[in-house]
Design a protein around this motif. Structure first.
Motif, PDB file in Angstrom:
ATOM      1  N   TRP B 378      15.000  28.170  -4.027  1.00 60.90           N
ATOM      2  CA  TRP B 378      14.555  29.563  -4.200  1.00 60.90           C
ATOM      3  C   TRP B 378      15.514  30.513  -3.498  1.00 60.90           C
ATOM      4  CZ3 TRP B 378      11.500  32.546  -6.965  1.00 60.90           C
ATOM      5  CH2 TRP B 378      11.147  33.801  -6.493  1.00 60.90           C
ATOM      6  N   LYS B 381      18.626  30.623  -5.370  1.00 62.85           N
ATOM      7  CA  LYS B 381      18.436  31.436  -6.585  1.00 62.85           C
ATOM      8  C   LYS B 381      18.460  32.926  -6.237  1.00 62.85           C
ATOM      9  CE  LYS B 381      14.919  32.278 -10.158  1.00 62.85           C
ATOM     10  NZ  LYS B 381      14.481  33.591  -9.704  1.00 62.85           N
ATOM     11  N   ARG B 382      17.695  33.212  -5.177  1.00 64.35           N
ATOM     12  CA  ARG B 382      17.658  34.627  -4.802  1.00 64.35           C
ATOM     13  C   ARG B 382      19.023  35.093  -4.321  1.00 64.35           C
ATOM     14  NH1 ARG B 382      12.478  36.826  -4.598  1.00 64.35           N
ATOM     15  NH2 ARG B 382      13.579  38.783  -4.301  1.00 64.35           N
ATOM     16  N   ARG B 383      19.712  34.199  -3.630  1.00 64.97           N
ATOM     17  CA  ARG B 383      21.034  34.583  -3.147  1.00 64.97           C
ATOM     18  C   ARG B 383      21.980  34.832  -4.316  1.00 64.97           C
ATOM     19  NH1 ARG B 383      24.320  34.876   1.019  1.00 64.97           N
ATOM     20  NH2 ARG B 383      26.476  34.212   0.779  1.00 64.97           N
ATOM     21  N   ARG B 384      21.846  33.974  -5.331  1.00 65.46           N
ATOM     22  CA  ARG B 384      22.701  34.171  -6.499  1.00 65.46           C
ATOM     23  C   ARG B 384      22.335  35.455  -7.227  1.00 65.46           C
ATOM     24  NH1 ARG B 384      23.667  28.933 -10.024  1.00 65.46           N
ATOM     25  NH2 ARG B 384      25.070  30.418 -10.986  1.00 65.46           N
ATOM     26  N   GLU B 385      21.028  35.744  -7.159  1.00 65.92           N
ATOM     27  CA  GLU B 385      20.615  36.991  -7.805  1.00 65.92           C
ATOM     28  C   GLU B 385      21.290  38.183  -7.154  1.00 65.92           C
ATOM     29  OE1 GLU B 385      16.518  37.873  -8.342  1.00 65.92           O
ATOM     30  OE2 GLU B 385      16.033  35.828  -8.948  1.00 65.92           O
ATOM     31  N   TYR B 386      21.515  38.042  -5.862  1.00 65.72           N
ATOM     32  CA  TYR B 386      22.081  39.174  -5.127  1.00 65.72           C
ATOM     33  C   TYR B 386      23.554  38.981  -4.802  1.00 65.72           C
ATOM     34  CZ  TYR B 386      17.407  41.078  -4.706  1.00 65.72           C
ATOM     35  OH  TYR B 386      16.192  41.599  -5.000  1.00 65.72           O
TER      36      TYR B 386
END
Lengths: 366, 388
Positions: B378, B381-386
């Motif tokens: 997660w 994923k969130r890091r990739r989102e940002y």
């Protein structure tokens, strides 16, 4: 719920946009983005647009899909001419990316007037947005540079602001770095503070426009305010102390120390919007009404919105101005800088031509 | 007839003794003299030897009175046949050693030994009508054939009785030794008279009772009581005998059960083959053989019939079958297999160890890691989102 689009153009616009996204996480801190989502007070879509990919990479709290890189080397090098050309070349890509976010009731464009990408993209983007989203007010938050940043930035700021106003957006809200840098020690801190302050005020405004208020003001009022005067305005803010009255809080938001751009509101103000938030016990509606009536005699039409919310009273004031003396100073300084730059360039050219004249009749012997 | 012969011989001998003085060799020579009851002889004009009585009490004896010229009182001794010589020393120092050789009805014959030459210098002899004493002497020997027998079997007991005496044994009674819970058939308690030198053979059957305990048993001696012609009673007995009693062969089925693990250590969930072998090691066919299996907790039967029933298993024959087990839980598992026939039962155990698979060992860690992994994913994923 209002559908609001916030576009951050260029490095400055990107960073203020990133600050908005960070503020939208609430009090989660650095790691909030790993376990929560931004909680905008309305349906807010954000896009950071830049030609410099490193600037986009430097953003922290803006999702990657909300970052649009318009490819042109690593920026346009503060060259608005190139910037305009790049925009025209990538206009469809930019508008397509915006179109993916749906329809909007209000559009904010945040840009620095001094840079390359933002200052060149902003006027053209206003034009495109007005054509595409005809019913959506487009408000451009324009950040003016430090005066000592250099002649190019001053030149860009002068021409950018002119171009922006020429495109007739719903309104232009000025943020003056030169004016605000006094509130921080070093340049970086100053930038951070300016960015955060601007971001918070925009979110404050957005929340007010999207909320049910005790005394109502809305998007229509905003348009009316922004159409006042010469369509250029700024924002003020004040958070009341424990013992201060709501009146002092309202008047506090008019003080120069709370404004994003230096002006005499009482003297230059055309229309205003006051948004007051705070605990109900602080919200003396009679006093608010009375205070605003008093202000209206000096400023003109003042719209008010009162939002009951926990905490001490906080007041956001948004103005449009009849005149902007500070801009005259800016343009005068810019013109002088342009002339000086032109003279120096001519002198250098002449000097170079003189140097070249030494070999005018000669041929290389090798 | 015999009596007359003996009388003639005795008379002739007495005559010769009187007429021809007997010279005895100087060194340890023996002189044989027969003296009638209440008669005497004088040796070397010194020693009187007078026979006062003869008789037989189990053994022949003679009561003899020794005296000499300087020992008027003398001494009376009972001489027994086969006994050590009786010694007498006269008043003049003449020493004789006298043994009783034989007795007659009214006389006794002696062997007299001395270092000096002996002469019969006088004799009182009447008419001696001696009759030889007849004494039976029985010897009994017992044999058991065979001397090793099973319970219920009958063995032959043979008594061999020999009369080694010179008289007929009469009134013979037999007291035969007895082994508990054995039964004699044809064993006499009385036996006919047995003449001197004769041998009597008696056989009888000895049946070993069914309830006798197997083992080595001692049969007490056979005792014979008998009398001689003179009416003297005597007895003799045989050696005791040994009879080895062995248990008789019983026809019974005897089953054994065994299990063979293919692999002692298995992995949970793997198939465990178990081979069960039932063997009839008895000497009779076993009817209706039931097999029962007790599966422990955590073990289940996957294939095969765990509890088959066999109609019969012949001696020295085996039945073998294979089942497939699966252990669901780790640990030591013991499967108890029982084979039952008639009222008998035999047991075998099948042991194996089940271990968790490599993955199962880490289930706890994996389960613990899943949420961490999910959180990590997660975060990524969130890091990739940002991340741009």
């Amino acid at each position: 719920m209002l559908n609001i689009l916030v576009l951050g153009l260029g490095q400055c616009g990107n960073r203020i946009l990133d600050a908005m996204n960070r503020e939208a996480f609430g009090r989660g801190g650095t790691f909030a983005k790993y376990y929560t989502r931004q909680k905008f007070p309305a349906s807010v879509k954000t896009i950071a647009i830049n030609t410099a990919i490193n600037d986009l990479k430097g953003l922290v709290d803006t999702r990657a899909r909300d970052r649009l890189h318009v490819p042109h080397l690593h920026g346009v090098g503060a060259n608005r001419t190139i910037g305009k050309r790049v925009f025209e070349e990538n206009k469809e890509i930019i508008m397509s990316e915006i179109d993916k976010r749906g329809t909007f009731d209000l559009i904010f464009i945040i840009t620095s007037a001094a840079g390359g990408s933002g200052s060149s993209f902003a006027p053209l983007l206003i034009r495109e947005l007005k054509e595409t989203y005809t019913n959506a007010p487009v408000v451009c938050i324009t950040v003016l540079p430090f005066r000592e940043e250099g002649s190019i930035f001053l030149q860009n700021a002068a021409f950018c602001l002119k171009d922006v106003i020429d495109e007739k957006p719903t309104g232009v809200l000025l943020v003056d770095n030169q004016y605000l840098k006094k509130y921080a020690g070093d340049i970086k801190s100053a930038y951070d503070k300016i960015n955060n302050t601007t971001a918070r005020r925009l979110l404050f405004l957005i929340e007010a426009l999207n909320s049910e208020m005790l005394m109502v003001t809305d998007l229509g009022d905003l348009k009316t305010v922004m159409n006042g005067g010469i369509g250029i305005g700024t924002m003020g803010f004040y958070e009341a102390s424990k013992d201060s009255t709501i009146k002092s809080a309202i008047l506090g938001s008019f003080k120069p120390s709370g404004l994003l751009f230096p002006t005499n509101v009482y003297k230059e103000g055309a229309r205003a919007m006051l948004i007051i938030k705070g605990d109900k016990k602080y919200l003396d509606l009679d006093l608010i009404t009375k205070t605003i009536e008093e202000l209206s005699t000096e400023i003109g039409q003042v719209f008010k919105g009162v939002l009951v919310q926990r905490g001490r009273p906080r007041v956001l004031s948004l103005f449009t101005l009849n005149s902007v003396p500070e801009l005259e100073k800016l343009y005068a300084t810019a013109a002088e800088a342009i002339r000086f730059e032109k003279e120096r360039r001519d002198r250098s050219r002449n000097q170079l031509d003189s140097a070249f004249s030494h070999i005018e009749d000669l041929e290389p012997i090798y | 007839m015999n009596g007359r012969r003996i009388l003639i011989v005795v008379a002739a001998v007495a005559l010769l003794i009187l007429v021809l003085p007997m010279t005895v060799a100087g060194e340890e020579e023996t002189t044989n003299i027969t003296i009638g009851v209440n008669e005497y002889v004088v040796l070397n004009n010194d020693i009187y030897i007078e026979v006062r009585d003869v008789g037989t009490v189990g053994i022949s004896y003679a009561e003899v009175w020794f005296r000499s010229s300087q020992d008027a009182v003398g001494t009376t001794k009972n001489l027994y046949r086969g006994d050590v010589p009786a010694i007498y020393i006269s008043g003049t120092g003449l020493k004789i050693e006298v043994t009783l050789d034989y007795i007659f009805s009214n006389a006794a014959s002696f062997g007299i030994t001395s270092s000096k030459a002996l002469y019969v210098t006088d004799r009182k002899a009447g008419k001696v009508e001696t009759e030889p004493v007849t004494v039976p002497k029985l010897i009994i020997k017992r044999t058991i054939d065979p001397n090793e027998a099973e319970i219920g079997q009958t063995v032959k007991v043979t008594l061999t009785i020999k009369n080694t005496g010179n008289g007929t044994a009469t009134d013979i009674t037999l007291a035969e030794g007895t082994i508990a819970k054995t039964y004699k058939d044809g064993c006499p308690s009385t036996i006919d008279d047995i003449a001197a030198g004769a041998t009597e053979r008696i056989e009888y059957d000895l049946k070993i009772g069914d309830d006798v305990q197997p083992g080595t048993r001692e049969m007490p001696a056979s005792v014979l009581n008998y009398k001689g012609e003179t009416g003297v009673s005597d007895s003799t007995e045989s050696q005791s005998s040994v009879l080895e009693i062995i248990a008789g062969e019983v026809l019974l089925p005897e089953l054994t059960i065994s299990t063979d693990p293919i692999d002692y250590v298995v992995t949970c969930g793997d198939e465990v083959p178990m081979v069960v072998t039932i063997t009839n090691v008895g000497n009779a066919t076993s009817e209706k053989v039931y097999v029962k299996g007790d599966l422990p907790h955590g073990v289940r039967l996957k294939g095969g019939e765990l509890e088959p029933i066999y109609e019969s298993i012949k001696p020295d024959k085996s039945e073998e079958y294979e089942v497939t087990l699966v252990a669901n839980e780790e640990g030591e598992h013991v499967v108890e297999m029982n084979v039952m026939w008639a009222d008998e039962e035999a047991t075998a155990v099948f042991e194996f160890r089940a271990e968790k698979s490599g993955l199962e060992k880490y289930y706890v860690y994996i389960i613990a890691a899943i949420p961490i992994l999910l959180i990590l994913l997660w975060i990524i994923k969130r890091r990739r989102e940002y991340s741009y």
